[in-house]
Design an enzyme around this catalytic site. Sequence first.
Site, PDB file in Angstrom:
ATOM      1  N   HIS A 213       3.485  -8.421 -30.312  1.00 46.68           N
ATOM      2  CA  HIS A 213       1.634  -8.475 -29.678  1.00 46.68           C
ATOM      3  C   HIS A 213       0.756  -8.773 -29.921  1.00 46.68           C
ATOM      4  O   HIS A 213       0.515  -8.751 -30.793  1.00 46.68           O
ATOM      5  CB  HIS A 213       1.704  -6.642 -28.870  1.00 46.68           C
TER       6      HIS A 213
ATOM      7  N   THR B  26      12.758   3.769 -34.641  1.00 46.11           N
ATOM      8  CA  THR B  26      12.506   2.476 -33.132  1.00 46.11           C
ATOM      9  C   THR B  26      11.679   1.181 -33.357  1.00 46.11           C
ATOM     10  O   THR B  26      12.050   0.262 -32.880  1.00 46.11           O
ATOM     11  CB  THR B  26      10.794   3.287 -33.071  1.00 46.11           C
ATOM     12  N   THR B  27      12.018   1.390 -34.850  1.00 41.54           N
ATOM     13  CA  THR B  27      11.771  -0.357 -35.364  1.00 41.54           C
ATOM     14  C   THR B  27      12.633  -1.559 -35.249  1.00 41.54           C
ATOM     15  O   THR B  27      12.671  -2.246 -34.936  1.00 41.54           O
ATOM     16  CB  THR B  27      11.446  -0.231 -36.971  1.00 41.54           C
TER      17      THR B  27
ATOM     18  N   ARG C   6      10.621   5.913 -28.199  1.00 40.80           N
ATOM     19  CA  ARG C   6       9.641   5.359 -29.123  1.00 40.80           C
ATOM     20  C   ARG C   6       9.289   7.115 -29.311  1.00 40.80           C
ATOM     21  O   ARG C   6       8.896   7.338 -29.365  1.00 40.80           O
ATOM     22  CB  ARG C   6       8.626   4.176 -27.794  1.00 40.80           C
TER      23      ARG C   6
ATOM     24  N   ALA D 113      11.448  -6.344 -29.529  1.00 44.09           N
ATOM     25  CA  ALA D 113      11.198  -7.605 -30.009  1.00 44.09           C
ATOM     26  C   ALA D 113      10.082  -8.866 -30.120  1.00 44.09           C
ATOM     27  O   ALA D 113      10.205  -9.425 -30.246  1.00 44.09           O
ATOM     28  CB  ALA D 113      12.044  -8.518 -30.615  1.00 44.09           C
ATOM     29  N   ILE D 114       8.940  -7.872 -29.297  1.00 40.87           N
ATOM     30  CA  ILE D 114       7.860  -8.306 -28.722  1.00 40.87           C
ATOM     31  C   ILE D 114       6.603  -8.852 -30.090  1.00 40.87           C
ATOM     32  O   ILE D 114       6.090  -7.709 -30.509  1.00 40.87           O
ATOM     33  CB  ILE D 114       6.905  -8.459 -27.410  1.00 40.87           C
TER      34      ILE D 114
ATOM     35  N   GLU E 145      13.983   7.788 -46.909  1.00 40.22           N
ATOM     36  CA  GLU E 145      13.978   7.154 -45.866  1.00 40.22           C
ATOM     37  C   GLU E 145      15.407   7.494 -45.531  1.00 40.22           C
ATOM     38  O   GLU E 145      16.209   8.817 -46.525  1.00 40.22           O
ATOM     39  CB  GLU E 145      14.561   5.593 -45.256  1.00 40.22           C
TER      40      GLU E 145
ATOM     41  N   SER F  18       5.365   2.254 -29.347  1.00 39.85           N
ATOM     42  CA  SER F  18       6.709   0.893 -29.263  1.00 39.85           C
ATOM     43  C   SER F  18       5.110  -0.191 -29.754  1.00 39.85           C
ATOM     44  O   SER F  18       5.635  -1.988 -29.802  1.00 39.85           O
ATOM     45  CB  SER F  18       6.316   0.564 -27.630  1.00 39.85           C
TER      46      SER F  18
END
Lengths: 490, 416
Positions: free
Chosen positions: A52, A43-44, A314, A49-50, A34, A340
Amino acid sequence: MPTTYDIAIIGAGAVGTAIARELSRYQLDIALLEAKADVGMGTTKANTAIWHTGFDAKPGTLEARLLRRSYALLEDYVEQAGIPTERLGGLLVAWTKEQYHTLPSLLERAHTNGVTDVRIISAEEVYALEPNLNRGAWGGLFVPGESLICPFTLPIAYATEALLNGATLKLNFPVQNVRQENGLHVLTGPGGQTVRARYLVNAAGLYSDEIDHMLGHHDFTVTPRRGELIVYDKFARRLINHVILPVPTPVTKGVLISPTVYGNVLLGPTAEDLDDKTNTATSAIGLQSLLEKGRAILPDLLNEEVTATYAGLRAATEHKDYQIRLHAAQRYVCVGGIRSTGVSASLGIAEYVAGLLAKAGLPLRPKGEFKTHRMPNIGEARPRPHQQDDRIAQNPDYGRVVCHCEKVTAGEILDAIHSPIPARTLDALRRRTRAMQGRCQGFNCQAAIVDILARETGQNPEVLLALDRGHMPKPLTLTATDHHAEEGQS
Amino acid sequence: MTTRKTDVLIVGAGPAGLSSAIALKRRGVARVTVVDREPEAGGMPRLCHHTGFGVWDFHRLYTGPTYARRYTQLAKALGVEIRTETTIVGWENAHTLAYTSPEGTGALHADAILLATGVRERPRAARLVPGYRPRGIFTTGSLQRFVDEHHLPVGQRAVIVGAEGVSLSTFLTLQKAGVHVAAFLTDLPHHQMYFPYAPGKWWFVDLLHRTPIRTNVRISRILGLKRVEGVEITHTGTGQREIIPCDTVVFTGDWIPEHEVARKGNLVMDTGTRGPQVDAAFRTSEAGVFAAGNLLRGAETAATSAQEGRFAAQSIAAYLQGQPWPERRIPVVLEPPLLWALPNSLAPSDAHQPGKMDFRVGQFVENATVEVRQGRRVLHTQRFRRLLPNETMHLSGGWVAKINASGGAITLRLSD
């Protein structure tokens, strides 16, 4: 630590950590590399914070398939690992006649994607579910599976389990060069340090195209798509009961209003293509447009205080689908263009990538035992330490509130600093505990927390506060047995 | 979870809460409990390591920490129970508050509750200032904690957002920390630093004179990815932009009451002050629940908060002796540029308590006349040579006796 790994994974976001965890089931030496100082930093960490369902994904795409598979896998995983979630359901609202007429096609798409519990509801039902919405809704699509998830805890949980099962995590290790030598990938990091591995996975998110170029491929280009978001005060939480979704367009899922697992309300994101992969600044225009959209959907929201604003990028590409490709001869898998949906699709992607690697000849021999790990709860749906008498009795620090806005205790802060993937920066502490994330944004507790972090980690406060401009973060290698070994000392 | 009983429960051990506890004890109330979430009692003055405290309350000149200690010692000597590191987490019912502490969770039941939870400055995000989120962004309170409480490094060159009383306090703290102040910023046409801070200290006045005060500008962006590298300012009239290099930004003023406990109790809130609605006797919308101090509005001095605490103690004592809670209240409504008034509601019984009404305006107004009406009836007019923003103005209160107890809202406006 081995000198040659069976596999190296570049990028410890939701996708990279999930892949590392999946592969740690097998008898493999794994290196997770990393560039940043902690996992889940790209992006995380800055999204909506959904969790999906994938109901609106383009049917037939890999994204649709992996989202669906991941949803089922996550249902078990979040319970086992203690990832904060709330299964609220999503309400897609049609605000115009044209939008209303697209609902049947969205319903059909959801059914094609295997999300069969979706249904069209009338305007009356919309207001019965969400009485505070602005007037003028034509109707809606109710998606029971759309849920909230904690995008901070998830990658830390994945990476922790990977470590507990033998993987090595290298932080502050940006891969600057990849070359081939005697059938091995040789990855060069800062200060000429190298990591050798037989197989390679590129999960570098915004930088996945650049890594792909290093391996001689030019299949896609990542264009950072900036999304700005506004976090509202916890007193806004009572205004909504579901994730309020707009009718999506080809470019974006649009601006939504959603509760968070921490008890706040999110408004966003915007969608703006940029060319700077580090531009996570908010803009006056972006924030203004969000306020206008927010006012149009949920007028009372704007009477509440703003707690935070942020922007995330994103990893969008010129393609409509994920860019997951196996280059079997090179023993290399590229996992690009996750845009995303990386958090939601992470477990599906991990399983799929493991399958690709097996096809390329990576031997997947299961280990006797897979160690699991339960994360500290930072969500509102389950009891927090300050609410638990038994924990306070064991350790009074769980009753000693340091961050008043988020009710984070000294016990939780110390736990995070001494966890398997330790918090060594203020940001890392913020994402592990919620400290400094509340309505005062750390203005009450930050000094106390800098004090604790400096004391516990032996770091200079000037470094923690970015006052020491000459300071370059050193690569940090973490394994389950020795998780404080700094490079050069170990 | 255990529930304990007390006569009066006070939330917040700052000047308002402690002075009220002391006054209640002196009036013979047996059990007075003060809870505070901080490790030490004393409230915000604990963080203000400069002088200027105590003249009104103790007829002595103290620094903030000494002043805080004096109040704490006095309260303890009178038998007030002070519980620090005790965080109120919610309401069990209208007279019982639940808490958490290192000793465990619990609840406190009281005949009367006084909320004195204070105020905070709106942080950068709440002001919607765009840009990155680097280190080096402060409010006055967080700066004081860095410098005086934890002795942490701050930076080298700072911009102070705001040019009012509290901005001066920030200036002093930055001086002490060895940080050069590049500029004060205010979106108003003049600064609002009226308080003659430390008179006679000419070195300070001189320093202040040499610090640019940029008027009619607002901060429009923060630069710097890891550490602040500068701020972009925009002229409110011309839209012209400019960048001031700095490594530190301090947001001062722009107060918001710490109203979490009040709102969790579903008290009626005032849209102007954003604190709980109170009448002239510091009574909130809930019987037996009082509020005082800076929770009621943007920050006043410690002395003002302490005085309110003592007044609230009178009302609390009367309530404990059986004075009925008002059945109805008359709301106080404001017209711009008036921002807020306090009290922001009046009970018919307030007619017997002639006091004053505080208010604030959002801009400079010369030769103003403030008019108080109830319906068409003009109750009071008062002339002001100058109305100043970020400074509390006072209306004399004799007119309160004239209100029609069954009438409609009281309106405050500037008359032409």
